[in-house]
Design a protein around this motif. Structure first.
Motif, PDB file in Angstrom:
ATOM      1  N   TRP A 145      46.042  58.380  36.429  1.00  0.00           N
ATOM      2  CA  TRP A 145      46.587  59.715  37.064  1.00  0.00           C
ATOM      3  C   TRP A 145      45.833  59.843  38.293  1.00  0.00           C
ATOM      4  O   TRP A 145      46.361  60.249  39.209  1.00  0.00           O
ATOM      5  N   LEU A 146      44.528  59.848  38.102  1.00  0.00           N
ATOM      6  CA  LEU A 146      43.908  60.108  39.275  1.00  0.00           C
ATOM      7  C   LEU A 146      43.943  58.953  40.355  1.00  0.00           C
ATOM      8  O   LEU A 146      44.129  59.392  41.770  1.00  0.00           O
ATOM      9  N   ILE A 147      44.058  57.732  39.785  1.00  0.00           N
ATOM     10  CA  ILE A 147      44.137  56.672  41.213  1.00  0.00           C
ATOM     11  C   ILE A 147      45.738  56.926  41.490  1.00  0.00           C
ATOM     12  O   ILE A 147      45.626  56.905  42.881  1.00  0.00           O
ATOM     13  N   THR A 148      46.713  57.285  40.738  1.00  0.00           N
ATOM     14  CA  THR A 148      47.839  57.556  41.521  1.00  0.00           C
ATOM     15  C   THR A 148      48.141  58.628  42.312  1.00  0.00           C
ATOM     16  O   THR A 148      48.795  58.666  43.426  1.00  0.00           O
ATOM     17  N   SER A 149      47.461  59.456  42.071  1.00  0.00           N
ATOM     18  CA  SER A 149      47.330  60.854  42.627  1.00  0.00           C
ATOM     19  C   SER A 149      46.658  60.604  44.018  1.00  0.00           C
ATOM     20  O   SER A 149      47.207  61.000  45.341  1.00  0.00           O
ATOM     21  N   ALA A 184      60.353  54.323  40.599  1.00  0.00           N
ATOM     22  CA  ALA A 184      60.596  53.922  39.181  1.00  0.00           C
ATOM     23  C   ALA A 184      59.449  53.653  38.462  1.00  0.00           C
ATOM     24  O   ALA A 184      59.302  54.153  37.355  1.00  0.00           O
ATOM     25  N   PHE A 185      58.449  53.057  38.831  1.00  0.00           N
ATOM     26  CA  PHE A 185      57.048  53.285  38.296  1.00  0.00           C
ATOM     27  C   PHE A 185      56.695  54.694  38.047  1.00  0.00           C
ATOM     28  O   PHE A 185      56.168  55.159  36.771  1.00  0.00           O
ATOM     29  N   ALA A 186      56.915  55.684  38.979  1.00  0.00           N
ATOM     30  CA  ALA A 186      56.199  56.845  38.558  1.00  0.00           C
ATOM     31  C   ALA A 186      57.280  57.770  37.553  1.00  0.00           C
ATOM     32  O   ALA A 186      56.580  58.424  36.679  1.00  0.00           O
ATOM     33  N   GLN A 187      58.254  57.477  37.748  1.00  0.00           N
ATOM     34  CA  GLN A 187      59.318  58.100  36.678  1.00  0.00           C
ATOM     35  C   GLN A 187      58.765  57.657  35.042  1.00  0.00           C
ATOM     36  O   GLN A 187      58.798  58.172  34.069  1.00  0.00           O
ATOM     37  N   ASP A 188      58.642  55.895  35.053  1.00  0.00           N
ATOM     38  CA  ASP A 188      58.149  55.525  33.838  1.00  0.00           C
ATOM     39  C   ASP A 188      56.647  56.362  33.482  1.00  0.00           C
ATOM     40  O   ASP A 188      56.664  56.661  32.264  1.00  0.00           O
ATOM     41  N   PHE A 189      56.086  56.524  34.426  1.00  0.00           N
ATOM     42  CA  PHE A 189      54.743  57.150  34.346  1.00  0.00           C
ATOM     43  C   PHE A 189      55.075  58.574  33.629  1.00  0.00           C
ATOM     44  O   PHE A 189      54.065  59.149  32.610  1.00  0.00           O
ATOM     45  N   GLU A 191      57.575  59.821  32.218  1.00  0.00           N
ATOM     46  CA  GLU A 191      58.057  59.760  30.697  1.00  0.00           C
ATOM     47  C   GLU A 191      57.009  59.273  29.691  1.00  0.00           C
ATOM     48  O   GLU A 191      57.272  59.878  28.429  1.00  0.00           O
ATOM     49  N   HIS A 192      56.020  58.445  30.100  1.00  0.00           N
ATOM     50  CA  HIS A 192      54.914  58.201  29.178  1.00  0.00           C
ATOM     51  C   HIS A 192      53.975  59.361  28.806  1.00  0.00           C
ATOM     52  O   HIS A 192      53.734  59.665  27.581  1.00  0.00           O
ATOM     53  N   ILE A 193      53.781  60.055  29.867  1.00  0.00           N
ATOM     54  CA  ILE A 193      52.914  61.220  29.686  1.00  0.00           C
ATOM     55  C   ILE A 193      53.610  62.262  28.754  1.00  0.00           C
ATOM     56  O   ILE A 193      52.966  62.938  27.873  1.00  0.00           O
ATOM     57  N   THR A 194      55.074  62.484  28.986  1.00  0.00           N
ATOM     58  CA  THR A 194      55.819  63.032  27.976  1.00  0.00           C
ATOM     59  C   THR A 194      55.435  62.925  26.509  1.00  0.00           C
ATOM     60  O   THR A 194      55.424  63.636  25.656  1.00  0.00           O
ATOM     61  N   GLU A 195      55.874  61.503  26.336  1.00  0.00           N
ATOM     62  CA  GLU A 195      55.703  60.937  25.104  1.00  0.00           C
ATOM     63  C   GLU A 195      54.197  61.062  24.357  1.00  0.00           C
ATOM     64  O   GLU A 195      54.020  61.313  23.256  1.00  0.00           O
ATOM     65  N   THR A 202      46.640  65.738  26.575  1.00  0.00           N
ATOM     66  CA  THR A 202      46.646  64.748  27.923  1.00  0.00           C
ATOM     67  C   THR A 202      46.000  66.005  28.945  1.00  0.00           C
ATOM     68  O   THR A 202      45.516  65.586  29.829  1.00  0.00           O
ATOM     69  N   GLY A 203      46.508  67.022  29.107  1.00  0.00           N
ATOM     70  CA  GLY A 203      46.211  68.031  29.984  1.00  0.00           C
ATOM     71  C   GLY A 203      46.769  67.739  31.424  1.00  0.00           C
ATOM     72  O   GLY A 203      46.703  68.305  32.551  1.00  0.00           O
ATOM     73  N   ILE A 204      47.750  66.548  31.259  1.00  0.00           N
ATOM     74  CA  ILE A 204      48.285  66.446  32.462  1.00  0.00           C
ATOM     75  C   ILE A 204      50.125  66.697  32.325  1.00  0.00           C
ATOM     76  O   ILE A 204      50.640  66.419  31.471  1.00  0.00           O
ATOM     77  N   GLU A 205      50.578  67.320  33.502  1.00  0.00           N
ATOM     78  CA  GLU A 205      52.047  67.483  33.296  1.00  0.00           C
ATOM     79  C   GLU A 205      52.628  66.365  34.143  1.00  0.00           C
ATOM     80  O   GLU A 205      52.385  65.903  35.264  1.00  0.00           O
ATOM     81  N   PRO A 206      53.940  65.938  33.547  1.00  0.00           N
ATOM     82  CA  PRO A 206      54.527  64.858  34.130  1.00  0.00           C
ATOM     83  C   PRO A 206      54.988  65.149  35.831  1.00  0.00           C
ATOM     84  O   PRO A 206      54.837  64.139  36.396  1.00  0.00           O
ATOM     85  N   PRO A 207      55.442  66.169  36.158  1.00  0.00           N
ATOM     86  CA  PRO A 207      55.863  66.465  37.368  1.00  0.00           C
ATOM     87  C   PRO A 207      54.471  66.352  38.287  1.00  0.00           C
ATOM     88  O   PRO A 207      54.666  65.913  39.733  1.00  0.00           O
ATOM     89  N   SER A 208      53.150  66.198  37.896  1.00  0.00           N
ATOM     90  CA  SER A 208      52.161  65.915  38.744  1.00  0.00           C
ATOM     91  C   SER A 208      52.079  64.649  39.418  1.00  0.00           C
ATOM     92  O   SER A 208      51.348  64.329  40.319  1.00  0.00           O
ATOM     93  N   VAL A 209      52.790  63.597  38.798  1.00  0.00           N
ATOM     94  CA  VAL A 209      52.898  62.289  39.241  1.00  0.00           C
ATOM     95  C   VAL A 209      53.998  62.089  40.240  1.00  0.00           C
ATOM     96  O   VAL A 209      55.088  62.307  40.154  1.00  0.00           O
ATOM     97  N   LYS A 210      53.586  62.340  41.488  1.00  0.00           N
ATOM     98  CA  LYS A 210      54.643  62.592  42.519  1.00  0.00           C
ATOM     99  C   LYS A 210      55.262  61.326  42.952  1.00  0.00           C
ATOM    100  O   LYS A 210      54.776  60.346  42.585  1.00  0.00           O
ATOM    101  N   LEU A 211      56.489  61.724  43.376  1.00  0.00           N
ATOM    102  CA  LEU A 211      57.407  60.455  43.749  1.00  0.00           C
ATOM    103  C   LEU A 211      57.419  60.369  45.425  1.00  0.00           C
ATOM    104  O   LEU A 211      56.867  61.524  45.887  1.00  0.00           O
ATOM    105  N   ALA A 212      57.462  59.016  45.964  1.00  0.00           N
ATOM    106  CA  ALA A 212      57.662  58.941  47.348  1.00  0.00           C
ATOM    107  C   ALA A 212      58.778  59.252  47.970  1.00  0.00           C
ATOM    108  O   ALA A 212      59.903  59.290  47.361  1.00  0.00           O
ATOM    109  N   GLN A 213      58.789  59.457  49.238  1.00  0.00           N
ATOM    110  CA  GLN A 213      60.116  60.109  50.007  1.00  0.00           C
ATOM    111  C   GLN A 213      60.353  58.920  51.244  1.00  0.00           C
ATOM    112  O   GLN A 213      59.611  58.479  51.583  1.00  0.00           O
TER     113      GLN A 213
END
Length: 219
Positions: A145-149, A184-189, A191-195, A202-213
């Motif tokens: 999560w930190l890497i992707t952020s 597509a990767f961010a959405q998979d990530f 969903e994985h956090i939700t699961e 986890t302490g991480i919320e799924p929306p915190s994985v940002k999508l590219a515009q």
């Protein structure tokens, strides 16, 4: 052999309950002796089953997280054409020295990111199988999560520049292709956090994985 393994792992307590019940009938054991024993075996069997089910969930979660990490490293890091850093490098083709300074700074960050991601993948490969999953899964998740952020910061910076500056069409096309695959990767990530919330904190919320515009030019 596989069927026998299933019976041993999952069917031991129903079999034991059956054996105790049959012996109780054959030997006329008092019901006040047999009933507590049957209840104890049933409760123990259910607890063991729940624990093993959670362990299997954790194993699948770690495997899935490893897949996501390796995919991110392979598709969006290194010399991949879908790396945001490779896309940023294309800005050197624009006659704008101020952009070159920023691109050079990003190139330095690129080396750090490549080393970080490679180290992360290596540590996951070395740790999985020899450490307790429940203890290390949150650490793996937090690091990805930190890497992707941090990576998203460069995506946002490029997007801001591309909206204001005339960027070559080839670069925009490459970026828009990147956006589709990265999202597509961010959405998979997400969903994985939700699961993961059902098996680990986890302490991480799924929306915190940002999508590219995508870059939309304003007339």
């Amino acid at each position: 052999m596989y069927t026998l393994r299933i019976i041993i792992n999952r069917g031991w307590y129903p079999a034991l309950i059956t054996v105790l019940a049959v012996l109780g009938v054959l030997y006329n054991w008092p019901l006040e002796w047999v009933a507590p024993a049957l209840i104890f075996v049933l409760a123990l069997g259910l607890v063991v089953t729940v624990i093993r089910a959670r362990e299997r969930q954790l194993e699948r979660a770690v495997f899935r997280l490893r897949q996501l990490s390796e995919y991110f490293n392979r598709r969006f890091m290194g010399d991949s054409t879908l790396s945001i850093f490779v896309i940023i490098d294309s800005l050197f083709n624009i006659d704008n020295p101020s952009l070159w300074d920023w691109a050079r700074a990003c190139d330095m960050s690129r080396r750090i990111f490549n080393s970080w991601c490679s180290s992360f993948i290596s540590r996951m490969e070395n740790d999985i199988g020899i450490t307790k999953l429940v203890e290390h899964l949150p650490a793996y998740l937090n690091e990805l999560w930190l890497i992707t952020s941090q990576y998203s910061d460069f995506i946002e910076q490029f997007h801001e520049i591309a909206v204001k500056v005339e960027v070559p069409q080839e670069t925009l096309s490459q970026y828009h292709k990147f956006v589709m695959e990265y999202n597509a990767f961010a959405q998979d990530f997400r969903e994985h956090i939700t699961e993961l919330k059902s098996v680990a904190r986890t302490g991480i919320e799924p929306p915190s994985v940002k999508l590219a515009q995508e870059v939309v030019k304003r007339g």
